[in-house]
Write a protein that holds these residues in place. Structure first.
Motif, PDB file in Angstrom:
ATOM      1  N   GLN A   1      47.906  59.591  46.276  1.00  0.00           N
ATOM      2  CA  GLN A   1      46.786  59.076  46.427  1.00  0.00           C
ATOM      3  C   GLN A   1      46.091  57.935  45.437  1.00  0.00           C
ATOM      4  O   GLN A   1      45.213  57.137  45.706  1.00  0.00           O
TER       5      GLN A   1
ATOM      6  N   ARG B   1      31.240  66.187  46.728  1.00  0.00           N
ATOM      7  CA  ARG B   1      31.716  65.291  47.662  1.00  0.00           C
ATOM      8  C   ARG B   1      31.374  63.644  47.435  1.00  0.00           C
ATOM      9  O   ARG B   1      31.984  62.929  47.759  1.00  0.00           O
TER      10      ARG B   1
ATOM     11  N   THR C   1      36.934  61.517  47.321  1.00  0.00           N
ATOM     12  CA  THR C   1      38.142  62.386  47.387  1.00  0.00           C
ATOM     13  C   THR C   1      38.912  62.082  46.083  1.00  0.00           C
ATOM     14  O   THR C   1      39.627  63.025  45.526  1.00  0.00           O
ATOM     15  N   GLN C   2      39.284  60.814  45.855  1.00  0.00           N
ATOM     16  CA  GLN C   2      40.303  60.259  44.794  1.00  0.00           C
ATOM     17  C   GLN C   2      39.538  60.716  43.422  1.00  0.00           C
ATOM     18  O   GLN C   2      40.552  61.421  42.660  1.00  0.00           O
TER      19      GLN C   2
ATOM     20  N   ARG D   1      37.525  63.258  42.776  1.00  0.00           N
ATOM     21  CA  ARG D   1      37.650  64.868  42.928  1.00  0.00           C
ATOM     22  C   ARG D   1      39.275  65.266  42.465  1.00  0.00           C
ATOM     23  O   ARG D   1      39.204  66.166  41.772  1.00  0.00           O
ATOM     24  N   MET D   2      40.179  64.655  43.116  1.00  0.00           N
ATOM     25  CA  MET D   2      41.491  64.939  42.884  1.00  0.00           C
ATOM     26  C   MET D   2      41.863  64.512  41.502  1.00  0.00           C
ATOM     27  O   MET D   2      42.451  65.216  40.330  1.00  0.00           O
TER      28      MET D   2
ATOM     29  N   GLN E   1      38.042  75.948  43.809  1.00  0.00           N
ATOM     30  CA  GLN E   1      38.144  74.488  44.727  1.00  0.00           C
ATOM     31  C   GLN E   1      39.536  74.643  45.431  1.00  0.00           C
ATOM     32  O   GLN E   1      39.447  74.248  46.566  1.00  0.00           O
TER      33      GLN E   1
ATOM     34  N   ASP F   1      38.936  70.400  56.813  1.00  0.00           N
ATOM     35  CA  ASP F   1      38.361  69.246  56.366  1.00  0.00           C
ATOM     36  C   ASP F   1      39.514  68.615  55.746  1.00  0.00           C
ATOM     37  O   ASP F   1      39.989  69.099  54.668  1.00  0.00           O
TER      38      ASP F   1
ATOM     39  N   GLU G   1      39.675  66.046  53.874  1.00  0.00           N
ATOM     40  CA  GLU G   1      39.379  65.535  52.606  1.00  0.00           C
ATOM     41  C   GLU G   1      39.312  66.783  51.697  1.00  0.00           C
ATOM     42  O   GLU G   1      39.735  66.629  50.584  1.00  0.00           O
ATOM     43  N   GLU G   2      38.657  67.856  52.000  1.00  0.00           N
ATOM     44  CA  GLU G   2      38.726  68.855  51.383  1.00  0.00           C
ATOM     45  C   GLU G   2      39.916  69.532  51.186  1.00  0.00           C
ATOM     46  O   GLU G   2      40.243  70.262  50.042  1.00  0.00           O
TER      47      GLU G   2
ATOM     48  N   GLN H   1      42.900  67.760  50.861  1.00  0.00           N
ATOM     49  CA  GLN H   1      43.622  67.143  49.772  1.00  0.00           C
ATOM     50  C   GLN H   1      42.931  67.862  48.399  1.00  0.00           C
ATOM     51  O   GLN H   1      43.843  67.871  47.562  1.00  0.00           O
ATOM     52  N   VAL H   2      41.678  67.885  48.224  1.00  0.00           N
ATOM     53  CA  VAL H   2      41.313  68.298  46.939  1.00  0.00           C
ATOM     54  C   VAL H   2      41.756  69.726  46.616  1.00  0.00           C
ATOM     55  O   VAL H   2      42.048  69.933  45.373  1.00  0.00           O
TER      56      VAL H   2
END
Length: 631
Positions: A214, A395, A399-400, A402-403, A426, A433, A435-436, A438-439
């Protein structure tokens, strides 16, 4: 057990290693030069002193229109051979003297020049490869990189057999690449020195710094040119003369980080006298070896150095401007810029929430965010960890980012149970969700990598990680969730999962079986090999066989050892009928690891050469056996 690179990596790492490979030349020679009568090699005697005149220069810019940043070095390089280490080579003390360092045409400050004149040690092999470096613990990281980088730019790796053409694998601060050598003149008498050329190949993609997909995947380096010409010393004492030039472009995703042109020249100063006294009175105990061949345990990442007074006095705005300027300064720019900003943040904890707020608000260019999170990772303070934890759960930062925060937390210099609890919290996020999810996946992968880093040093962190990974493995329902859990176990190298993993050899999903095969990659060979050797001979799916072979090959490569007899037997048997080219490549590498000492491995490679239909794999085989054997 050697530690291996996790799926998610938050740091850029320096490496130093090389292995020999032989193959047919990639470009025709104007006139073949006869192979030397005996193998080329370096030869030294304890107490011997050598001197070289060194000139190095580089020009770097962040875009084709940007003003290039110039750096040039002119100095005398002194060597004193301290000891011979049986068959592995010699330990040499070295230092620069009469340093003239120009930055942008202006003389660098005295402290910079003095740092470059600090003595250091290195281990040089009989093949002339620089095997390891050691520096005084008080020497700053930038001076270490410049000294090591200057020698690595002039590194020559000679073949173990008398060859007129050969290929050697080099590693530098960016990654690994194959260099093609061609002998241009062969010594016909005892006082004549052989001359040859070296061409820098493209970097091997898998060796370059890795980011999550990502975030753009691996860094990319384009080698636009890279040619070196050198004459060996007639008596084997490294080089008489060397001239090399390179032009590289370094990319992070679609962003050009640096366009770098560099040159290095060395000339042996015969009869030079007056080596600095520091080389004759060294306390070897003050020097810490880096990627030692002895396999010393990895220590915790260093904290950044204290900022100089000028940097510490800046506002955050000024520190970010300094960071952006440093980022465009050469192919080591990402690491240097991150460490410099980390040193600023370590004494300005109040700037960390503001920096994250600026990224959240979009006032900092998005292409800088990944390196800014690297700086937060390297800061090593509680304020920095708290900032990363807040970004992981916010949030609003995207997303990126947070990753990126999860990646950074796995590699902070001083992790604790608090770090593990943050990632666990996390990882249990709302998976409905997208996006959630992915994190959460990034956090679970980071938790596994964190566990591997601390293992016996922090048993409570390892326990928390094992319990969370075990829960995820048992409760995962879909194949994708199960694949992520298996990848996190692979990051951890936790042998407590060995019994659980055996059950996935027969899973109905090829995707799950493939990820299960990779989950063994960081465990002890005595645990891994009996399972994977048997599995390789029974597996029907090409993707899964590829994962099995890749895992076995990775262990051999990371530990720099030949494959075991059981693995060699399984690889040779599978190679005969393997239809998948990528799997064949891994099997060939396994056999190649032992080809110098195992006749059955060489025979299997020769037989495969005549069966092989993919030219690239024929070339790969040619790295491990001689042209005469392939006829």
């Amino acid at each position: 057990m050697t530690r291996r690179t996790p799926v998610l990596l938050g740091t850029l790492v320096l490496g130093l290693a090389a292995t020999y490979v032989l193959m047919r030349p990639s470009r025709p020679a104007q006139e073949p030069t006869a192979a030397p009568r005996r193998p080329l090699s370096c030869r030294f005697s304890a107490g011997e002193e050598l001197a070289f005149h060194v000139r190095a220069s580089s020009s770097a810019r962040a875009s084709e229109t940007a003003t290039p940043q110039q750096l040039s070095l002119d100095a005398t390089l002194w060597w004193r051979v301290l000891e011979e280490r049986s068959a592995s080579g010699w330990v040499v003390a070295a230092t620069l003297s009469d340093v003239r360092l120009l930055e942008g045409g202006a003389q660098a400050d005295g402290a910079r020049r003095a740092a470059l004149e600090a003595p250091f040690l290195f281990h040089i092999g009989r093949d002339c490869r620089f095997r390891d470096f050691a520096f005084d613990s008080s020497l700053d990281a930038e001076a270490r990189r410049q000294l090591q980088g200057t020698l690595q730019a002039a590194e020559l790796i000679l073949p173990p057999l008398p060859q007129a053409r050969w290929v050697s694998r080099h590693k530098d601060s960016l990654g690994a690449y194959d260099a093609t050598y061609a002998l241009e003149s062969s010594a016909s008498g005892p006082d004549e020195a052989p001359a040859f050329s070296r061409q820098h190949g493209q970097y091997i993609a898998s060796s370059l710094p890795l980011l999550p997909e990502q975030l753009g995947g691996r860094m990319r380096v384009d080698v636009l040119s890279g040619d070196t010409r050198a004459t060996l010393d007639a008596k084997g004492r490294w080089v008489g003369q060397l001239h090399g030039a390179e032009h590289l472009r370094v990319w992070m995703g679609s962003k050009l980080l640096s366009d770098v042109s560099s040159q290095v020249e060395l000339e042996r100063l015969d009869g030079a006298r007056g080596a600095p006294d520091a080389l004759a009175h060294l306390d070897a105990g003050r020097f810490a070896w880096g990627d030692s061949a002895s396999g010393a345990q990895r220590s915790a990442p260093e904290l950044p150095p204290a900022p100089d007074a000028a940097l510490a006095a800046l506002t955050l705005e000024g520190a970010l401007a300094d960071f952006a300027h440093k980022l465009s300064g050469g192919h080591n720019n990402v690491h240097d810029a991150a460490v410099r900003l980390a040193s600023y943040l370590s004494v300005h904890p109040e700037a960390i929430p503001e920096l994250i707020a600026r990224m959240r608000g979009g006032t900092v260019p998005e292409q800088l965010h990944s390196v800014l999170f690297l700086a937060l990772e390297k800061t090593g303070t509680l304020a920095a960890e708290n900032g990363l934890a807040s970004a992981l759960t916010d949030r609003g930062v995207g997303t990126q980012n947070r990753m990126r925060a999860a990646v950074a937390l796995q590699d902070i210099p001083r992790p604790s149970e608090r770090t593990a609890h943050t990632l666990i919290g996390q990882a249990r996020g709302n998976r409905a969700d997208p996006e959630e999810r992915q994190v959460a996946d990034a956090s679970l992968l980071a938790l596994g990598a964190l566990s591997h880093r601390v293992d016996a040093r922090m048993p409570e962190v390892a326990r928390l990680s094992h319990e969370e990974l075990d829960t995820r493995l048992r409760t995962s329902r879909g194949t994708e969730d199960l694949a992520v859990a298996l990848d996190a176990i692979g990051n951890s190298g936790d042998e407590g999962f060995a019994d659980s993993l055996r059950g996935y050899n027969q899973d109905a999903s090829p995707l799950v079986r493939a990820h299960a095969a990779r989950a063994w990659r960081r465990m002890e060979p005595s645990t891994v090999e009996p399972v994977l050797v048997e599995w390789l001979g029974q597996e029907k799916d090409a993707q899964v066989r590829r994962s099995i072979a890749d895992t076995l090959a990775e262990q051999v490569r990371e530990e720099e050892r030949p494959a075991s007899p059981a693995v060699l037997t399984a690889a040779a048997a599978r190679l005969v009928s393997e239809p998948d080219a990528r799997t064949r490549s891994a099997l060939i590498s396994l056999l190649g690891s032992a080809a110098r000492t195992d006749a059955s491995a060489r025979l299997a490679l020769v037989q495969q050469f005549h069966r092989e239909t993919v030219p690239e794999l024929q070339v790969l085989i040619g790295r491990f056996v001689t042209a005469e054997e392939l006829r």
